[in-house]
Scaffold this active site. Structure first.
Site, PDB file in Angstrom:
ATOM      1  N   HIS A 361       0.815  -1.209   0.000  1.00 33.60           N
ATOM      2  CA  HIS A 361       0.000   0.000   0.000  1.00 33.60           C
ATOM      3  C   HIS A 361       0.851   1.262   0.000  1.00 33.60           C
ATOM      4  CE1 HIS A 361      -3.931  -2.052   1.336  1.00 33.60           C
ATOM      5  NE2 HIS A 361      -3.760  -2.039   0.038  1.00 33.60           N
ATOM      6  N   GLU A 602      -5.625 -13.709 -21.158  1.00 34.60           N
ATOM      7  CA  GLU A 602      -4.537 -13.604 -20.188  1.00 34.60           C
ATOM      8  C   GLU A 602      -3.944 -14.962 -19.836  1.00 34.60           C
ATOM      9  OE1 GLU A 602      -5.959 -11.520 -16.723  1.00 34.60           O
ATOM     10  OE2 GLU A 602      -7.874 -12.540 -16.720  1.00 34.60           O
ATOM     11  N   ASP A 626      -1.040 -10.998 -16.525  1.00 35.66           N
ATOM     12  CA  ASP A 626      -1.145 -12.442 -16.326  1.00 35.66           C
ATOM     13  C   ASP A 626      -0.601 -13.202 -17.522  1.00 35.66           C
ATOM     14  OD1 ASP A 626      -2.181 -12.990 -13.753  1.00 35.66           O
ATOM     15  OD2 ASP A 626      -4.031 -12.006 -14.369  1.00 35.66           O
ATOM     16  N   CYS A 673      -5.047  -4.124 -21.720  1.00 35.31           N
ATOM     17  CA  CYS A 673      -5.337  -3.440 -20.458  1.00 35.31           C
ATOM     18  C   CYS A 673      -4.349  -3.799 -19.350  1.00 35.31           C
ATOM     19  CB  CYS A 673      -6.766  -3.720 -20.008  1.00 35.31           C
ATOM     20  SG  CYS A 673      -7.047  -5.435 -19.571  1.00 35.31           S
TER      21      CYS A 673
END
Ligand code: PEP
Ligand code: MG
Length: 753
Positions: A361, A602, A626, A673
């Site tokens: 994070h 993917e 992926d 994407c």
């Protein structure tokens, strides 16, 4: 021997500098294996020599004076082979070299072990015996282990100039390696932060008055909530909505039943508030810890951070506010996202953490705020960093402590160049992403926002190319219902209408498990993930799809995308369920239009079946994150193999090309994407391939647009053709860097280039 190994390692760890670390090693190792001499030679590649840097047994005066030409003698042989060499009679070896000014007699027994860091030999640890002696197997492993222990200390000493001082001749400054977590150059002063309170040290204690403990706990929760609001408000102007979701996640955690009811129950059972809190946090964090995967480990540290914040208020410990100097480089072993948010943005120049990764994070926040960051800089001794001058190279994940003037000046130049570039990019804001020969490649946004703020890039993008629905599921204690989900999807559909918004159905599993939907799998990335889960749980799938469809009523800008599809049957089943949900909603009186549907490519299997998949849907969207990990068999989150993870690998390029061929048979559009779509280098190839649109994080939009507006599609095709002839990613990268440079855009990928 194991015990003395442990002791020596500890002593070396605590040594204040390299000189003493070396002194400890040579003394202790000599004692432990009863050798006559123990020495350390360090490699000085710049001047092509091995330098005797420490010894117990030879004359001390020889230290720093004995310099062997690189590669000569047995020391050179150990270094060259990068493996231990054990000889009962070294003098009989053809590479034996007698060095007279070190007070060397003829030593017969010889054991040399290389000191290696990141595949590079930094030096050699040597044992010698007057008599003939073959060192035993366990002695060899003992010495080899200690040699590896030295590597970290040597690297650090190089970085801060200590080694240069020791060797009394300047060698170029080295850096501490880490992971590039947020791009940019930060130059400033280190401020070390540490956890504000030690929750684990809190004992159990009987509560005198449970009611007042309960009140104190509730009061602390309110205080932390107020802190979070303050931090969120301060950070808001610098962050987009997706990143702001981190604050929402904390708020939800703070209000969660697990935390509140769990602690209250323990207080009512007789423990005082701090003890009850410790138990609750430990239990909650353990759940995450035990799942042993990257994302959940990060969640566990969030839970502990939150626990410490509550404790601070419970104990009225609120520390004196830190006075941050201008150009603060925030440094810590375990920096919490709250600590980063505490630094006024105008004072924050960089972030360095010895732990964590690019998906922590803290890294997400740093990227969101545009602050350069390096994570996982494991060799940085945090205890000695406070107040030091520091350079953070967030492009390459490097940290320089007390940089030499030349290093500092070079980075200063890069930072200035960066600033000029940023201003230049701002000027492109309202221009289309169009090649010089007139082909437009619309740029969409990847997002997963849960809060209401205006996302960055909102005005600039062509719509949302990938809305990841996992985030709203992750920040809760249980599956959200249809109405709650609908409200969330409606928000994003409205925000971008009439521009299209592509919502992806739930892609949990892999590195994104849900805390309330535990899975124990040996290979989660090859396991129950994405569409595989939701097809096995039609109730989850149908609820989500109904919510998505209902959210689109009257807006009609929805597109639906299915993740992790590896067979056409999965896609057929998903489409049947989608149609069923659509029919039911019509029956229920909702004016829902059937949206365009798409499938993510993917998984390698999907590449080879692109045509069959494309026939069933309206568009394909390539998830290169992926796809790269599955094609190259490289875990996208594993830093040990991070070097092998490369989207420019020729195999990935061929897979993209094959996907386009399959899609075009049925006249379907293809979008990309994954992160690759936001990489200014890769964009040249994607344009060359004829990809119809790109979807990326808001921060990548300007750079990508800049590249597209600088190149013709014809030229991009030529570059692609050349790239497809390359045999490895490095060659592809060189080609692309050269292309960008000839376009005058080298600075987009190289700081100060
Ligand atoms: C991808 O795999 O490239 C992708 C866009 O999906 P995610 O990163 O969410 O797995
Ligand atoms: Mg994916």
């Amino acid at each position: 021997m194991l015990e003395s190994l442990r002791r020596i390692v500890q002593e070396v760890d605590n040594a204040p500098d390299l000189e003493q670390a070396l002194a400890i090693i040579v003394r202790r190792v000599k004692e432990a294996v009863k050798a006559d001499v123990c020495s350390v030679y360090l490699n000085d590649y710049e001047n092509r020599r091995h330098i005797l840097q420490a010894t117990d047994g030879l004359q001390q005066a020889a230290v720093g004076r004995v310099r062997i030409e690189l590669g000569r003698g047995l020391v050179g042989l150990v270094s060259e082979r990068a493996e231990p060499i054990n000889l009962d009679d070294a003098c009989a070896h053809p590479r034996y070299l007698r060095i007279t000014d070190s007070g060397e007699d003829r030593y017969h027994g010889f054991l040399g072990a290389p000191i290696i860091q990141n595949r590079k030999v930094l030096g050699v640890l040597v044992l010698r015996q007057l008599e003939k002696r073959q060192y035993q197997e366990d002695e060899v492993t003992f010495v080899a282990t200690l040699a590896s222990q030295l590597a970290g200390a040597i690297t650090y000493a190089r970085t801060n100039g200590e080694l240069a001082r020791l060797q009394d001749e300047g060698i170029p400054q080295r850096f501490l390696p880490g992971l590039a977590a947020s791009p940019g150059i930060g130059i400033g002063t280190a401020v070390v932060v540490y956890p504000p309170a030690d929750l684990d040290a809190i004992p159990d204690r009987r509560a005198e008055n449970p009611q007042s403990e309960e009140d104190a706990f509730r009061g602390a929760l309110r205080d932390v909530a107020a802190d979070l609001d303050r931090l969120a408000a301060r950070t808001q102007t610098n962050l987009n909505a997706e990143d702001m979701a981190i604050f929402d996640a904390w708020r939800l955690m703070l209000e969660s039943d697990t935390l509140v009811d769990g602690t209250l129950a323990r207080i009512r059972a007789g423990n005082w508030a701090p003890g009850a809190l410790r138990e609750t946090i430990a239990e909650h964090a353990r759940v995450f810890d035990e799942m042993e995967d990257a994302y959940l480990r990060e969640r566990a540290s969030d839970v502990r951070d939150l626990g410490r914040c509550i404790l601070v208020h419970l104990q009225n410990l609120a520390a004196a506010p830190i006075q941050y100097p201008p150009k603060t480089i925030l440094v810590g072993a375990e920096i919490s996202a709250m600590q980063i948010a505490d630094v006024p943005r105008e004072l924050l120049a960089g972030v360095v953490s010895t732990g964590g990764s690019g998906s922590s994070h803290v890294a997400i926040l740093a990227r969101g705020m545009g602050v350069p960051a390096a994570m996982g800089v494991a060799d940085l001794p945090v205890g000695r960093a406070e107040g030091r001058d520091m350079v953070v190279d967030g492009y390459r994940g490097r940290v320089y402590v007390a940089p030499a003037p030349a290093v500092r000046a070079e980075y200063q130049r890069m930072a200035e160049h960066d600033r000029a570039m940023t201003n230049e990019l701002k000027a492109l804001r309202h221009l289309p992403a169009e090649t010089t020969d007139g082909f437009e490649v619309p740029l969409f946004l990847n997002t997963g926002l849960v809060s209401e703020n205006r996302p960055l890039g909102l005005d600039e993008c062509a719509g949302v190319g990938l809305y990841r629905t996992e985030l709203p599921f992750m920040v809760r204690d249980s599956f959200p219902g249809e109405v709650a989900q609908m409200a969330n999807y409606r928000k994003v559909l409205e925000m971008f209408a009439p521009r299209p918004v592509t919502i992806r159905t739930l892609d949990i599993g892999g590195d994104k498990p849900l805390p309330y939907f535990p899975m124990h799998e040996a290979n989660p990335f090859l396991g129950w993930r994405g569409i595989r889960i939701t097809l096995d749980h039609p109730e989850i799938f149908l609820t989500q799809v109904r919510a998505i469809l209902r959210a689109s009523v009257g807006l009609d800008n929805l597109r639906i995308l299915f993740p992790m599809v590896s067979t056409v049957t999965e896609l057929d089943e998903a489409l049947i369920l989608l149609r069923r949900a659509h029919d039911e909603l019509l029956e229920d009186g909702y004016q829902v239009r059937m949206p365009a549907t798409g499938v993510m490519i993917e998984v390698p299997a999907a590449v080879y079946q692109a045509e069959a998949l494309a026939r069933r849907v309206d568009f394909l969207s390539i998830g290169t994150n992926d796809l790269t990990q599955y094609l190259l068999a490289v875990d996208r989150n594993n830093s040990h193999v991070a070097k092998l993870y490369d989207e420019l690998h020729p195999a990935v390029l061929r897979a993209l090309s094959q996907t386009l061929v399959g899609a075009l048979v049925h006249g379907r559009e293809v979008s990309v994407c994954g992160e690759m779509a936001g990489d200014p280098l890769a964009v040249i190839l994607l344009v060359g391939l004829g990809v119809h649109s790109l979807s990326m994080g808001a921060h990548s939009l300007p750079r990508v647009k800049r590249v597209i507006r600088s190149i013709s599609r014809a030229r991009a095709r030529e570059v692609l053709k050349a790239a497809l002839q390359c045999e490895d990613a490095a060659a592809v990268r060189r080609l692309l860097v050269n292309t960008l440079e000839t376009l005058g855009l080298g600075g987009l990928v190289r700081p100060g280039g």
